[in-house]
Write a protein that holds these residues in place. Sequence first.
Motif, mmCIF file in Angstrom:
data_model
loop_
_atom_site.group_PDB
_atom_site.id
_atom_site.type_symbol
_atom_site.label_atom_id
_atom_site.label_comp_id
_atom_site.label_asym_id
_atom_site.label_seq_id
_atom_site.Cartn_x
_atom_site.Cartn_y
_atom_site.Cartn_z
ATOM 1 N N ILE A 76 0.983 -1.208 -0.085
ATOM 2 C CA ILE A 76 -0.075 -0.501 -0.141
ATOM 3 C C ILE A 76 0.661 1.462 -0.396
ATOM 4 C CG2 ILE A 76 -1.467 0.727 1.174
ATOM 5 C CD1 ILE A 76 -2.945 -1.403 2.534
ATOM 6 N N ASN A 77 1.568 1.271 0.839
ATOM 7 C CA ASN A 77 2.633 2.658 1.067
ATOM 8 C C ASN A 77 3.070 2.708 -0.514
ATOM 9 O OD1 ASN A 77 1.950 3.051 3.417
ATOM 10 N ND2 ASN A 77 4.029 1.755 3.918
ATOM 11 N N LYS A 78 4.318 1.762 -0.804
ATOM 12 C CA LYS A 78 4.496 2.095 -1.939
ATOM 13 C C LYS A 78 3.329 1.949 -3.051
ATOM 14 C CE LYS A 78 8.819 1.053 -0.509
ATOM 15 N NZ LYS A 78 9.894 2.034 -0.410
ATOM 16 N N SER A 79 2.378 1.530 -3.136
ATOM 17 C CA SER A 79 1.459 1.843 -4.516
ATOM 18 C C SER A 79 1.278 3.301 -4.315
ATOM 19 C CB SER A 79 0.466 1.176 -4.695
ATOM 20 O OG SER A 79 0.267 -0.038 -4.661
ATOM 21 N N ARG A 80 0.960 3.681 -3.067
ATOM 22 C CA ARG A 80 1.062 5.315 -3.010
ATOM 23 C C ARG A 80 2.144 6.510 -3.193
ATOM 24 N NH1 ARG A 80 -2.748 4.373 3.038
ATOM 25 N NH2 ARG A 80 -4.398 4.065 1.886
ATOM 26 N N GLU A 81 2.851 5.548 -2.839
ATOM 27 C CA GLU A 81 4.002 6.779 -3.318
ATOM 28 C C GLU A 81 4.116 6.523 -4.731
ATOM 29 O OE1 GLU A 81 8.059 4.675 -2.342
ATOM 30 O OE2 GLU A 81 7.084 5.232 0.328
ATOM 31 N N ARG A 85 3.729 9.765 -6.778
ATOM 32 C CA ARG A 85 4.371 10.349 -7.849
ATOM 33 C C ARG A 85 3.917 10.572 -9.188
ATOM 34 N NH1 ARG A 85 8.813 6.085 -7.656
ATOM 35 N NH2 ARG A 85 7.603 4.901 -9.688
ATOM 36 N N ASN A 86 3.486 10.443 -9.577
ATOM 37 C CA ASN A 86 2.886 10.510 -10.612
ATOM 38 C C ASN A 86 1.551 11.543 -11.069
ATOM 39 O OD1 ASN A 86 3.466 7.733 -12.084
ATOM 40 N ND2 ASN A 86 1.295 6.691 -11.378
ATOM 41 N N PHE B 190 5.911 10.796 8.680
ATOM 42 C CA PHE B 190 5.540 12.076 8.021
ATOM 43 C C PHE B 190 5.871 12.081 6.673
ATOM 44 C CE2 PHE B 190 5.650 13.039 12.498
ATOM 45 C CZ PHE B 190 4.462 13.582 12.386
ATOM 46 N N ASP B 191 4.877 11.849 5.694
ATOM 47 C CA ASP B 191 5.405 11.481 3.676
ATOM 48 C C ASP B 191 4.901 12.367 2.768
ATOM 49 O OD1 ASP B 191 6.861 10.589 1.594
ATOM 50 O OD2 ASP B 191 5.440 8.662 2.145
ATOM 51 N N GLY B 192 5.997 13.756 2.810
ATOM 52 C CA GLY B 192 5.328 14.783 1.338
ATOM 53 C C GLY B 192 4.361 15.903 2.866
ATOM 54 N N LEU B 193 5.047 16.803 2.416
ATOM 55 C CA LEU B 193 4.398 18.445 2.989
ATOM 56 C C LEU B 193 4.046 19.419 1.665
ATOM 57 C CD1 LEU B 193 3.492 19.942 5.290
ATOM 58 C CD2 LEU B 193 5.554 20.943 5.125
ATOM 59 N N GLY B 194 2.362 19.684 1.451
ATOM 60 C CA GLY B 194 2.435 20.250 0.919
ATOM 61 C C GLY B 194 0.406 21.375 1.011
ATOM 62 N N SER B 208 7.747 19.988 -0.251
ATOM 63 C CA SER B 208 8.734 19.031 -0.365
ATOM 64 C C SER B 208 7.810 17.179 -0.163
ATOM 65 C CB SER B 208 9.196 19.646 1.359
ATOM 66 O OG SER B 208 10.158 17.794 1.865
ATOM 67 N N MET B 209 8.339 16.910 -0.606
ATOM 68 C CA MET B 209 8.366 15.508 -1.025
ATOM 69 C C MET B 209 8.542 14.630 -0.339
ATOM 70 S SD MET B 209 7.525 15.261 -5.316
ATOM 71 C CE MET B 209 6.411 13.359 -4.702
ATOM 72 N N SER B 210 9.458 15.140 0.584
ATOM 73 C CA SER B 210 10.828 14.255 1.945
ATOM 74 C C SER B 210 10.321 14.215 2.510
ATOM 75 C CB SER B 210 11.920 14.820 2.117
ATOM 76 O OG SER B 210 12.110 15.582 1.769
ATOM 77 N N THR B 211 10.527 13.086 3.650
ATOM 78 C CA THR B 211 10.147 11.880 4.394
ATOM 79 C C THR B 211 10.530 12.222 6.240
ATOM 80 O OG1 THR B 211 9.040 9.305 3.473
ATOM 81 C CG2 THR B 211 9.751 9.063 5.135
ATOM 82 N N TRP B 212 9.875 12.481 6.710
ATOM 83 C CA TRP B 212 10.707 12.812 8.270
ATOM 84 C C TRP B 212 10.181 11.779 9.388
ATOM 85 C CZ3 TRP B 212 8.464 16.305 4.822
ATOM 86 C CH2 TRP B 212 9.051 17.723 4.842
#
Lengths: 198, 386
Positions: A76-81, A85-86, B190-194, B208-212
């Motif tokens: 799920i996490n990888k798919s959401r990434e 990204r898309n 926390f993943d991505g901020l916007g 940012s598309m970083s992960t904290w």
Amino acid sequence: METKKLIEKAVQKDPDAFCSLIQMYAQDMYRVALAILMNDEDVADALQDTALACWEKITTLRNPEYFKTWLIRIVINKSREILRRNRRYADIEDVPETATYDECNIDLKEALRSLEEKYRVPVILFYYEGYDTGEISKILKLPDSTVRTRLQRARGKLKEFLEDPKAQTREHASDHSDKQDKRGDLNANTRRYIQTGN
Amino acid sequence: MRTPEDIFKQETEIPDIVQSKLNAAFSSIKMEEAEMSKKKKSFFKRPAAVATAAAVVVLTAGTAFAAANGFWSQGAEDIIHANEAQQQELMNSGSATVFDDSMTVTKDGITITPHEMIADKRGVYLTFMVTGIDENILNENADYINFGYVSCGGHFYHDVVDYNGIPALEYIVTFYPDTSVIGSTLHLSFDGLGMAYEKAGDITDYISMSTWDFDIEVNAPDSSVIFEADQLIYEPYTVTSIEISPLSMQVNFDVDGQVELGDDYNVPVLYALKMKDGTVINLDSKLEDGKPVFFRDLGKCIYKDGLTYTFDDDERLFPVSAYSTATFNTVIDPYEVAEVILQPWGEAYPWRGIPEEIIREEYGSEIPFELIDPDNIETFSVPVNN
């Protein structure tokens, strides 16, 4: 070899056992990723990323009983990434091409297409993977009541779809078109932000 | 006619493109492992290397500093309404911790600092200060800022806050575990901020598309006081004990008999606390600024020992016990509770007592609920024997 032993060996970094396990759960992984991404090319990337990430982290798995749940969460996490990204890089003028490798599992894909994204993963986890609503709520980090509501609504929508697939497809296409219009505006904002930095 | 079950019973085929990418991953894993085992063999020849490999690195959460002036942030006060004396008392007992900045993580110029934790066995609240966001964005778009994904439920405090003289946004994580996590380490990501311009929508403009990532130990004590009870509420639920802490409570039931489970649970719901001085603390939904506020847990009603919930309505259960929980948005003294007031589970829960138009406006037209006049719901009072 029985699954439990495979998991134990995989946790001890046995690559053969690990790859056998991933292959064993490939269908489960595929269905969950498909529910999020809705095309085989992205699903392929998601599963590849998942396999590599799981291999890297397999030693952190404390309870082998939860291997499948752990794996599904990573899918799920990888798919959401990939989805993020898309969306980040998508251009509104881009029109997705229909790929020939999207021709298998047509019934499943059509049924999933009749549902909004938020309903698809709970449906797959409930019907295919056999999780109960409590487990799904933990996997998706949603309240149990939300999961139950989503499953109820999904079931209703699926029934409508099975009664009249064409009507549902038309309706969903129209919804999607509305959303695309809004997304077009937002992507313009995104581009503006990227260009100006504020 | 086909049913959803027919569709989802079909065998799924792994498309060639998917299998070929999996095969590529398998090859990479096997090659990597072959390389690693060559390195390991040469590495372990040296005794010093063996000692290094056996060393265990223990990561600890940031230490709490003695908070002589470290009272809570606005976000924390928003979750738990506590005066300064109560805040200090919770900090002295270890139920609340204000962190130093040792756990701070900075990515892409955005700094996230865990600020405080308030916890007991039924609820964990964490606040995080987010700094480094461009001030133009903060001024114009603060309302839309969100994380793309957070590994635990949460929300931003509704306004920009001052953090050591710097404008910041404060993120509040609320976590209501089914079983106590005291003593555990929570991993938060926390993943991505916007900016998400549509309500509950996806991020469309990324800052940012970083992960904290953070690992935070829940080192709060179990501050519950347990009061014994033996009172039938309605068949088949008998209260056997009541656990009350300054921040939450749980009523435990014996379930003596068969329970039919439809879409709802039927375990009695916690409704209010009556204190010895006569004040009543309502545990129900409430309105703030004309809008419903559901940032606190409205309670769980959970069967133990045999829950077999299924999606269909005809499932029957034979549980032997159950419990209802609630977390407070204020601090209470468990020894000052005179009565616990329960209600039967209702269709409207947790929407009771809120005008329909406000729910519709805030949550859309699809929320299924039935309005019930709270004054006409039967209540059951259980005295607390303290």
